[in-house]
Every structure is written in C-alpha cells, then in structure tokens.
Design a protein around this motif. Structure first.
Motif, PDB file in Angstrom:
ATOM      1  N   HIS A 214      10.954  -9.055  -8.508  1.00 28.54           N
ATOM      2  CA  HIS A 214      10.922  -9.229  -7.388  1.00 28.54           C
ATOM      3  C   HIS A 214       9.186  -9.244  -7.544  1.00 28.54           C
ATOM      4  O   HIS A 214       8.415  -7.652  -7.259  1.00 28.54           O
ATOM      5  CB  HIS A 214      11.880  -8.239  -7.289  1.00 28.54           C
ATOM      6  N   GLU A 215       9.294  -9.397  -6.508  1.00 30.12           N
ATOM      7  CA  GLU A 215       7.379  -9.529  -5.856  1.00 30.12           C
ATOM      8  C   GLU A 215       8.518  -9.227  -5.082  1.00 30.12           C
ATOM      9  O   GLU A 215       8.557  -8.166  -4.129  1.00 30.12           O
ATOM     10  CB  GLU A 215       7.130 -11.336  -6.115  1.00 30.12           C
ATOM     11  N   GLN A 216       6.845  -8.470  -4.236  1.00 32.84           N
ATOM     12  CA  GLN A 216       5.895  -8.087  -2.800  1.00 32.84           C
ATOM     13  C   GLN A 216       7.449  -6.925  -2.325  1.00 32.84           C
ATOM     14  O   GLN A 216       8.490  -6.904  -1.356  1.00 32.84           O
ATOM     15  CB  GLN A 216       6.549  -9.030  -1.568  1.00 32.84           C
ATOM     16  N   THR A 217       7.491  -5.779  -3.198  1.00 37.47           N
ATOM     17  CA  THR A 217       8.177  -5.001  -3.717  1.00 37.47           C
ATOM     18  C   THR A 217       7.407  -3.726  -3.678  1.00 37.47           C
ATOM     19  O   THR A 217       7.488  -3.157  -5.505  1.00 37.47           O
ATOM     20  CB  THR A 217       9.586  -5.369  -4.670  1.00 37.47           C
ATOM     21  N   PRO A 218       7.249  -2.789  -3.321  1.00 34.00           N
ATOM     22  CA  PRO A 218       5.844  -1.806  -3.181  1.00 34.00           C
ATOM     23  C   PRO A 218       6.739  -1.073  -3.671  1.00 34.00           C
ATOM     24  O   PRO A 218       7.755  -0.786  -3.009  1.00 34.00           O
ATOM     25  CB  PRO A 218       5.240  -1.433  -2.064  1.00 34.00           C
ATOM     26  N   MET A 219       6.079   0.502  -4.640  1.00 33.63           N
ATOM     27  CA  MET A 219       6.829   1.655  -4.646  1.00 33.63           C
ATOM     28  C   MET A 219       6.952   2.114  -4.190  1.00 33.63           C
ATOM     29  O   MET A 219       5.543   2.747  -3.297  1.00 33.63           O
ATOM     30  CB  MET A 219       6.849   1.749  -6.139  1.00 33.63           C
TER      31      MET A 219
END
Length: 465
Positions: A214-219
C-alpha cells in the motif's frame, strides 16, 4: 565562491531525481483503507522494506506480509542515490575496520554472502535494473590524498579483494581529470545499478510473492495492545504481532529513534548525455563508480545513457523536512557544479539536466544498526549513510531475524546487539551541523579552525576528516 559557469549550467535543470523521471514508472498501488490484520507489517517501501518483505515471504510463503509506504515506492531515498553497489555492509571496508575491528573478517564474509543473495534475487525475479559489474575506484584528488588511498589498498589486499593501486597516469587513463593523482581500483563484486528500476523490480517481485503493498499510506501512530501492535495510518490501521520499521533517515516508528539518527541531505547532479567527443575526452571505458578523497567527498558514475552523475555536497535542515524547498532551487547545487567543472574542465559548456537531494541517515557508526521497541514486537533497521543500495538487503535480513527471534551468528555480533552513540537534539543538532558543514566546505582550501573541528567530530564518532 560560485561562478556564473555553474549558474549557466544549472539554468535548465529539472529539480527532481533523474532516476525517477521516467515515463515507464509504475502506477502507485492503492492506499490502505480500513482495518486489516497481518503476520508481519513492514513500514517503509524503500530498499530495506522491499528486501524485508521479499525475504519474509520467501522464507515462509504462508506468512501474510503487508508493506506500507508514506509516499510512492522509491520516492523517499531509494530512487535518489548514486547507485554504486559493493560487498560492503558497513559503509566501506575502512569504516568496518574503524567501528568493528574484532568482527571485520566475519563482516567481510557476510558482505560477500549478501552480494551473492542480492544478485541471485535480481536474476531469479528478472529485475531489469541496468546492473553493471564495473568495479569501483577511490581516487586521490591531490598528493595529500595518496596516503589514504595507499591505506585502503593495503586493507583491501589484506582481506582478499581483487584490487589494483594506480599511479597518476594510470588513474587518468581510466578517468581523465587533472585533479587525480592516484587511485585504488576494486575490480570485482562491485558496480553500478539504476536504483529506481531496482526498487520497482523489487516491488514487482514482492507483489508476485503475495505481499500486500500500500503506497501513499503514511503511518500516524502505534498502539501497543500487549500481544500485538495496532499501527494506525491516515485512512486505516494494521493489527499485527510484528513490525519492522524500515524508515532509515526518516526515523519513523518511535520518537527515540531520532536520538541515534540525524537526517542529512546529499545533493546530486546529472549532465546531459555525453557526446562521442565528450566521452573520448574523459575516457571512463570501464565505467567504474568513483569516490574521491576530498573532505567534502564527491562521487561520480555514468548512467545507462552516458550522463555523468556527480554528487556529494551535504546539507542539513532543522527538523528534517521530507522535501526541502531550498533543494528545488539552483542555490544548493552551485558549489557542487563548480566542483564538477574543476574535476572535468574538458567538459566546459556542458549543461546539467537534473539536480536533486536525497536523505541519508547519519549516525556515529555511518552504518546500519537496529533498535528494538514494544518488548521485541518492533525493530527499527536503518542508519545507512551511503552504500545502502546493496547493504539494505543485509540490514533487512538481520532486522527480520531479530524481530522473529531467530538466533543467527550475526545477531549476536556487536553491530547487531548494540546501538550508535546518542546525538544531541535540536537546536544543538542544527548548530553543530551548521558549523560542521562550514568546516567541510573550507577544510581543503582554507584549513584553519576547520581541521581541528573535523578532528573533534571524528573523536566523538563522526569520521568526517
């Protein structure tokens, strides 16, 4: 003092990484939305994270692995370096001897094993990364640099490397610069690679193995739930018993990570493709990756389409912004451009097509290390200060072993069982960085207070002189 020549050469540059500026870049995978579970969560889609996901799935195909990336694969640091690969897993043989002299032979063997695993994965997964086994050179840019080259040569010979010690004419026959006085040429198990294509190939391999990417998925946070962790993201969450924080210079995962890691920006230029006449003027028939002995070190290589990549000017920004606005302007690259023309005066008039910076993780070891959190349920693997394109596979493998409780011989070695020294917080970090960058800029030409300051930095753990 910068020149109008540098400004002219940068006038039409794109302030974006050359490696990422491709029409065939893969589309981003979907962001994570909603809540999910996994056996292993990898936070960070750079080289360490991608290698970790692949190694975890290949060792246990039934393991459910999720990888999240705050931006897009390769857009953090992995699509921005020079792309020189070697057997070193500790930022060069000299650095390994400096920090872990008792383990140097074991680290050398591990480095060769790591490179074998690196090339095997690239071959098995048909990763088209423009990998060229051209060797690497360390060049002395003045007579003052010759003792360092001699010392590196003797160290490499002592550890069985296929190396040659070149005098001035022999060095300039390999790569013609009036500055070069001699060189160490390491001829085997090192070379150059297209870092973005490598990262995209590793991404494709991970997806084919069943990793959920999953990209563009900041923690956004981590909650310890006792037997597992809940890692919150912008639009969802992952519940998992194990997390590998593969966040390197971004130091995400736990607030304590930054007490050992500082983000420094490394600037890079690429020229327009060389004409046949320009190629003849520099030589470089063997296409080695090259490092020099300047205090403000420069490195260089040829790209697949015969541009010269020239990098190595450091900068620091308070609070480590992800994409500093200043580095999208010509100003930070002017002195680097002047260094380029001093190195290759025969290329007068050439223009730079791209200029960019990338984050490197500066520690007192200048090499990968591991930090353990949440009672062993989370491990941070990072600290590459360069040399990370190939060493990241090693860091991922050892980080996974520590996370999974596997007792490998290397997990008990000093590099894996201890941490680098503490680094002061802001604002002291910025003050020290500003003085150090000024010292690096003038150490070779002006000397004075700069040399004692850099020796002090080395004494407290940063080998900058």
């Amino acid at each position: 003092m910068t020149t109008s020549r540098a400004a002219t050469a940068l006038a039409d540059a794109t302030f974006f990484p050359f490696w990422l500026d491709r029409a065939d870049a893969p589309a981003a995978s979907d962001p994570l939305q909603g809540r999910t579970r996994a056996d292993l969560l990898v936070v960070g889609g750079g080289f360490t994270g991608l290698w970790a996901a692949i190694l975890a799935k290949e060792s246990d195909p039934s393991r459910d692995v999720v990888l999240i990336e705050a931006d897009r694969i390769a857009h953090g640091a992995s699509g921005r370096p020079g792309g020189i690969v070697s057997t070193s897993v500790m930022h060069g043989l000299g650095n390994a001897a400096r920090i872990f002299p008792r383990d140097i032979r074991a680290l050398e063997a591990l480095g060769h094993d790591n490179m074998a695993g690196f090339t095997d994965t690239v071959w098995r997964h048909d990763i088209q990364a423009d990998l060229e086994w051209t060797g690497e050179m360390t060049v002395a840019v003045s007579d003052a640099g010759l003792p360092a080259v001699q010392e590196e040569y003797e160290l490499h010979r002592a550890h069985g490397h296929d190396v040659a010690l070149l005098d001035g004419p022999q060095t300039r026959a390999q790569l013609d610069s009036p500055l070069f006085r001699g060189a160490l040429w390491s001829r085997k198990n090192s070379g150059i690679v297209h870092p973005a294509r490598l990262a995209w190939g590793l991404r494709r391999a991970a997806l084919a193995l069943g990793v959920r990417v999953h990209e563009q998925t900041p923690m956004t946070g981590v909650d310890d739930r006792g037997d597992r962790l809940l890692v919150r993201t912008r639009d969802g969450a992952v519940e998992t018993p194990r997390v590998l924080f593969a966040t390197n210079a971004f130091a995400a995962g736990h607030r304590r990570i930054r007490s050992r890691v500082a983000m420094v920006r490394d600037r890079i230029l690429t020229t327009e493709p060389l004409t046949a006449e320009q190629k003849a003027a520099v030589g470089w028939a063997n296409r080695q990756g090259v490092y020099d002995t300047r205090t403000q070190l420069n490195y260089m290589r040829l790209t697949p389409d015969d541009r010269i990549l020239f990098g190595g000017r450091l900068g620091y920004f308070m609070n480590s912004p992800r994409d500093p606005a200043l580095d999208r302007t010509p100003e930070p690259y002017l002195r680097l451009a002047d260094a380029f023309f001093a190195t290759f005066p025969q290329l007068e008039g050439i223009r730079f097509s791209h200029a960019w910076s990338g984050p490197i993780a500066l520690t007192t070891r200048m090499a990968v290390h591991f930090q353990t959190y949440h009672g062993g349920k989370a491990v941070y693997a990072g600290g590459y200060s360069g040399f990370g394109v190939s060493a990241s596979r090693f860091g991922a493998r050892v980080g996974l072993a520590k996370l999974m409780g596997q007792h490998l011989p290397e997990t008990g070695m000093e590099f894996a069982a201890t941490e680098p020294n503490w680094i002061p917080p802001e604002p002291f970090r910025s003050i020290g960085a500003k003085i150090t960058m000024a010292a690096l800029d003038g150490a070779d030409s002006k000397g004075g207070w700069r040399l004692p300051w850099l020796r002090l930095c080395s004494k407290i753990g940063f080998p900058l002189s």
